[in-house]
Design a protein around this motif. Structure first.
Motif, PDB file in Angstrom:
ATOM      1  N   THR A   1      32.835  11.363 -11.214  1.00 31.72           N
ATOM      2  CA  THR A   1      32.577  10.027 -11.758  1.00 31.72           C
ATOM      3  C   THR A   1      32.156  10.213 -13.213  1.00 31.72           C
ATOM      4  N   VAL A   2      32.657   9.355 -14.079  1.00 32.22           N
ATOM      5  CA  VAL A   2      32.325   9.499 -15.504  1.00 32.22           C
ATOM      6  C   VAL A   2      32.108   8.131 -16.146  1.00 32.22           C
ATOM      7  N   LEU A   3      31.593   8.183 -17.355  1.00 27.47           N
ATOM      8  CA  LEU A   3      31.480   6.997 -18.186  1.00 27.47           C
ATOM      9  C   LEU A   3      32.454   7.206 -19.338  1.00 27.47           C
ATOM     10  N   LYS A   4      33.431   6.299 -19.428  1.00 27.28           N
ATOM     11  CA  LYS A   4      34.446   6.426 -20.483  1.00 27.28           C
ATOM     12  C   LYS A   4      34.509   5.098 -21.223  1.00 27.28           C
ATOM     13  N   ASN A   5      34.357   5.127 -22.527  1.00 32.63           N
ATOM     14  CA  ASN A   5      34.287   3.909 -23.332  1.00 32.63           C
ATOM     15  C   ASN A   5      33.276   2.919 -22.748  1.00 32.63           C
ATOM     16  N   GLY A   6      32.171   3.472 -22.283  1.00 32.82           N
ATOM     17  CA  GLY A   6      31.097   2.639 -21.740  1.00 32.82           C
ATOM     18  C   GLY A   6      31.368   2.077 -20.361  1.00 32.82           C
ATOM     19  N   LYS A   7      32.487   2.462 -19.744  1.00 30.60           N
ATOM     20  CA  LYS A   7      32.835   1.909 -18.422  1.00 30.60           C
ATOM     21  C   LYS A   7      32.877   3.020 -17.373  1.00 30.60           C
ATOM     22  N   LEU A   8      32.554   2.656 -16.141  1.00 35.10           N
ATOM     23  CA  LEU A   8      32.623   3.625 -15.039  1.00 35.10           C
ATOM     24  C   LEU A   8      34.062   4.002 -14.777  1.00 35.10           C
ATOM     25  N   ASP A   9      34.293   5.279 -14.570  1.00 35.75           N
ATOM     26  CA  ASP A   9      35.650   5.757 -14.348  1.00 35.75           C
ATOM     27  C   ASP A   9      35.565   7.067 -13.563  1.00 35.75           C
ATOM     28  N   TYR A  10      36.686   7.754 -13.420  1.00 38.50           N
ATOM     29  CA  TYR A  10      36.658   9.077 -12.795  1.00 38.50           C
ATOM     30  C   TYR A  10      37.754   9.932 -13.414  1.00 38.50           C
ATOM     31  N   VAL A  11      37.536  11.251 -13.379  1.00 39.53           N
ATOM     32  CA  VAL A  11      38.538  12.187 -13.920  1.00 39.53           C
ATOM     33  C   VAL A  11      38.702  13.330 -12.921  1.00 39.53           C
ATOM     34  N   PRO A  12      39.850  14.005 -12.939  1.00 37.67           N
ATOM     35  CA  PRO A  12      40.027  15.151 -12.037  1.00 37.67           C
ATOM     36  C   PRO A  12      39.018  16.263 -12.361  1.00 37.67           C
ATOM     37  N   LEU A  13      38.484  16.898 -11.347  1.00 35.87           N
ATOM     38  CA  LEU A  13      37.557  18.019 -11.564  1.00 35.87           C
ATOM     39  C   LEU A  13      38.246  19.149 -12.332  1.00 35.87           C
ATOM     40  N   GLU A  14      39.554  19.203 -12.179  1.00 37.35           N
ATOM     41  CA  GLU A  14      40.350  20.204 -12.888  1.00 37.35           C
ATOM     42  C   GLU A  14      40.173  20.054 -14.414  1.00 37.35           C
ATOM     43  N   ASP A  15      40.084  18.810 -14.880  1.00 34.17           N
ATOM     44  CA  ASP A  15      39.877  18.574 -16.321  1.00 34.17           C
ATOM     45  C   ASP A  15      38.461  18.981 -16.735  1.00 34.17           C
ATOM     46  N   VAL A  16      37.527  18.802 -15.808  1.00 33.02           N
ATOM     47  CA  VAL A  16      36.122  19.070 -16.130  1.00 33.02           C
ATOM     48  C   VAL A  16      35.890  20.569 -16.349  1.00 33.02           C
ATOM     49  N   VAL A  17      36.563  21.398 -15.565  1.00 35.04           N
ATOM     50  CA  VAL A  17      36.346  22.848 -15.730  1.00 35.04           C
ATOM     51  C   VAL A  17      37.122  23.411 -16.914  1.00 35.04           C
ATOM     52  N   GLY A  18      38.069  22.644 -17.451  1.00 32.62           N
ATOM     53  CA  GLY A  18      38.815  23.095 -18.626  1.00 32.62           C
ATOM     54  C   GLY A  18      39.563  24.380 -18.355  1.00 32.62           C
ATOM     55  N   ASN A  19      39.336  25.356 -19.216  1.00 35.23           N
ATOM     56  CA  ASN A  19      40.053  26.634 -19.059  1.00 35.23           C
ATOM     57  C   ASN A  19      39.326  27.620 -18.155  1.00 35.23           C
ATOM     58  N   ASN A  20      38.194  27.226 -17.652  1.00 33.22           N
ATOM     59  CA  ASN A  20      37.401  28.111 -16.782  1.00 33.22           C
ATOM     60  C   ASN A  20      37.965  28.050 -15.358  1.00 33.22           C
ATOM     61  N   LYS A  21      39.223  28.483 -15.208  1.00 32.29           N
ATOM     62  CA  LYS A  21      39.997  28.198 -13.996  1.00 32.29           C
ATOM     63  C   LYS A  21      39.782  29.149 -12.820  1.00 32.29           C
ATOM     64  N   LYS A  22      39.399  30.381 -13.128  1.00 35.84           N
ATOM     65  CA  LYS A  22      39.373  31.385 -12.064  1.00 35.84           C
ATOM     66  C   LYS A  22      38.276  31.082 -11.042  1.00 35.84           C
ATOM     67  N   ILE A  23      38.609  31.073  -9.768  1.00 37.76           N
ATOM     68  CA  ILE A  23      37.628  30.736  -8.734  1.00 37.76           C
ATOM     69  C   ILE A  23      36.433  31.687  -8.791  1.00 37.76           C
ATOM     70  N   GLY A  24      35.256  31.087  -8.857  1.00 37.93           N
ATOM     71  CA  GLY A  24      34.021  31.855  -8.713  1.00 37.93           C
ATOM     72  C   GLY A  24      33.675  32.786  -9.855  1.00 37.93           C
ATOM     73  N   ALA A  25      34.630  33.100 -10.713  1.00 32.30           N
ATOM     74  CA  ALA A  25      34.389  34.142 -11.717  1.00 32.30           C
ATOM     75  C   ALA A  25      33.195  33.807 -12.616  1.00 32.30           C
ATOM     76  N   VAL A  26      33.293  32.707 -13.312  1.00 29.38           N
ATOM     77  CA  VAL A  26      32.166  32.284 -14.149  1.00 29.38           C
ATOM     78  C   VAL A  26      31.683  30.945 -13.620  1.00 29.38           C
ATOM     79  N   GLY A  27      30.428  30.904 -13.222  1.00 35.27           N
ATOM     80  CA  GLY A  27      29.907  29.668 -12.633  1.00 35.27           C
ATOM     81  C   GLY A  27      29.894  28.550 -13.645  1.00 35.27           C
ATOM     82  N   GLY A  28      29.000  28.609 -14.546  1.00 37.41           N
ATOM     83  CA  GLY A  28      28.844  27.566 -15.552  1.00 37.41           C
ATOM     84  C   GLY A  28      27.581  27.862 -16.328  1.00 37.41           C
ATOM     85  N   GLY A  29      27.212  26.940 -17.230  1.00 38.38           N
ATOM     86  CA  GLY A  29      26.009  27.154 -18.029  1.00 38.38           C
ATOM     87  C   GLY A  29      26.161  28.380 -18.921  1.00 38.38           C
TER      88      GLY A  29
END
Ligand code: F6P
Length: 378
Positions: A322-350
């Motif tokens: 769930t996201v806020l886009k142009n001030g409105k509630l929306d949603y985006v694929p989780l795939e977009d959220v991880v960007g290029n950090n694609k490999k499973i489990g390799a790099v968590g985050g932060g």
């Protein structure tokens, strides 16, 4: 048709966790869906440690409360989980155990409330066939694809209040007051608080600073007869050609060495004192930014996010955030959220590799800060 859902809160806590949980549970109940809360984030999912979340009595009376009624965990990347085997530390992918736990209990959808690390695991679970919907949390406001994360507004309010208080004491004693705020790779808290709190300079991780520029700003004020200055420093800020101030390193569950930051404000205060002759003091705001009651803005955003997440589940829209886009509630694929950090489990985050949303140089906040004469250290 979904009948049963699981909720987990993961990562550093923020004000608003409970408001999201409450909104999911309320929306679920109106639609005959049962909710369970996994305790202590992904750890609860791994050990199948959960509680039934009924609106009454559990998810009631919690809207204004800080923390998380189902706990939250740090360093619990179940795709690369730290275990001790024969006295040795090894990292294992235990995600299949989590998938089995959800299958056995008939959990139709998992809601993951967390930051970039959590949403990375959320996306990895979608690749294991789990229905997941993420909700973006963090006081740092650095989750990709959304304008605002829940918890951020409260952190900015706490930092602004601190700046108001530092202002009066700075003025009384003709001092430089430095406030170190959180913000590891992104300077959103520092930037917004500096604007809201009338700071004279703000140093953020996105702009390596030149301390001489900050000292010039203080001197300029001295010439105008103002013998005090207020400086906001992100914990992740660092000088040109230098590096971030690391307080400690700790081994995280993802197998990555996590870095605990600290000391950036102290360094700036000391150098400014040397350069300007004005007594300088640093205050590190620390965990006060993460605790306590959420602002009304955070309560509303958290409630909107929670209700929207449950709505999406009812519509069968999974693998999204769930996201806020142009001030409105929306949603985006989780795939977009991880960007290029694609490999499973390799790099968590932060970490530097993760897809964090940093402040861009053409952001309106940067322009505003410059327009009103706030020094950005460059
Ligand atoms: O991710 C949010 C955050 O507040 C960062 O700004 C900060 O570096 C970190 O949490 C510190 O949290 P902890 O010490 O609990 O890991």
């Amino acid at each position: 048709m979904i009948k049963k859902v699981g909720i987990l809160a993961n990562g550093g806590d923020v004000p608003g966790f409970n408001a999201v949980i409450r909104a999911i549970v309320r929306t679920a109940e109106q639609n005959g869906v049962e909710c369970y809360g996994y305790l202590d984030g992904f750890n609860g999912l791994l050990h199948n440690n959960k509680v039934r979340l009924d609106h009454q009595p559990i998810a009631s009376g919690i809207l204004h409360k800080g923390g998380s009624i189902i706990g939250s965990s740090l360093n619990s990347n179940v795709f690369n989980y730290k275990v001790i085997e024969d006295g040795n530390v090894v990292y294992k992918d235990l995600s299949e155990q989590c998938v089995q736990n959800m299958k056995n209990d008939g959990i139709d959808c998992l809601f993951t409330l967390g930051g970039d690390s959590t949403q990375k695991s959320a996306r990895d679970f979608t690749l294991r066939g789990v229905n997941v919907i993420g909700v973006p949390k963090t006081i740092d406001n650095d989750v990709a694809c959304t304008e605002k994360t829940f918890g951020f507004d409260t952190a900015v309010a706490v930092a602004t209040d601190a700046l108001d208080r530092l202002h009066t004491t700075a003025e009384s004693h003709n001092r430089i007051m430095v406030l170190e705020v959180m913000g590891r790779y992104a300077g959103w808290i520092a930037l917004e608080a500096a604007i809201a709190g009338g700071a004279d300079a703000v140093l953020i991780p996105e702009i390596p600073y030149d301390i001489e520029k900050v000292a010039d700003k203080v001197r300029e004020r001295q010439k105008e007869g103002k013998n005090f200055s207020i400086i906001v420093v992100s914990e992740g800020a660092f000088p040109k050609g230098g590096s971030m101030s690391v307080k400690n390193t700790r081994e995280g569950g993802s197998g990555v060495i996590n870095i605990q930051l600290g000391g950036a404000g102290e360094i700036v205060a000391k150098q400014l004192e040397e350069k300007t002759g004005l007594i300088s003091r640093n205050t590190t705001l620390g965990y006060l930014q993460r605790g306590g009651t959420p602002t009304s803005t955070d309560r509303i955003l958290s409630t909107e996010y929670g209700a929207k997440a449950m709505d999406l589940a009812l519509e069968g829209k999974f693998s999204v955030l769930t996201v806020l886009k142009n001030g409105k509630l929306d949603y985006v694929p989780l795939e977009d959220v991880v960007g290029n950090n694609k490999k499973i489990g390799a790099v968590g985050g932060g970490t530097k590799e993760s897809n964090t949303k940093v402040v861009k140089m053409d952001d309106d906040l940067i322009k505003t800060a410059r327009n009103i004469g706030i020094c950005l250290g460059d």
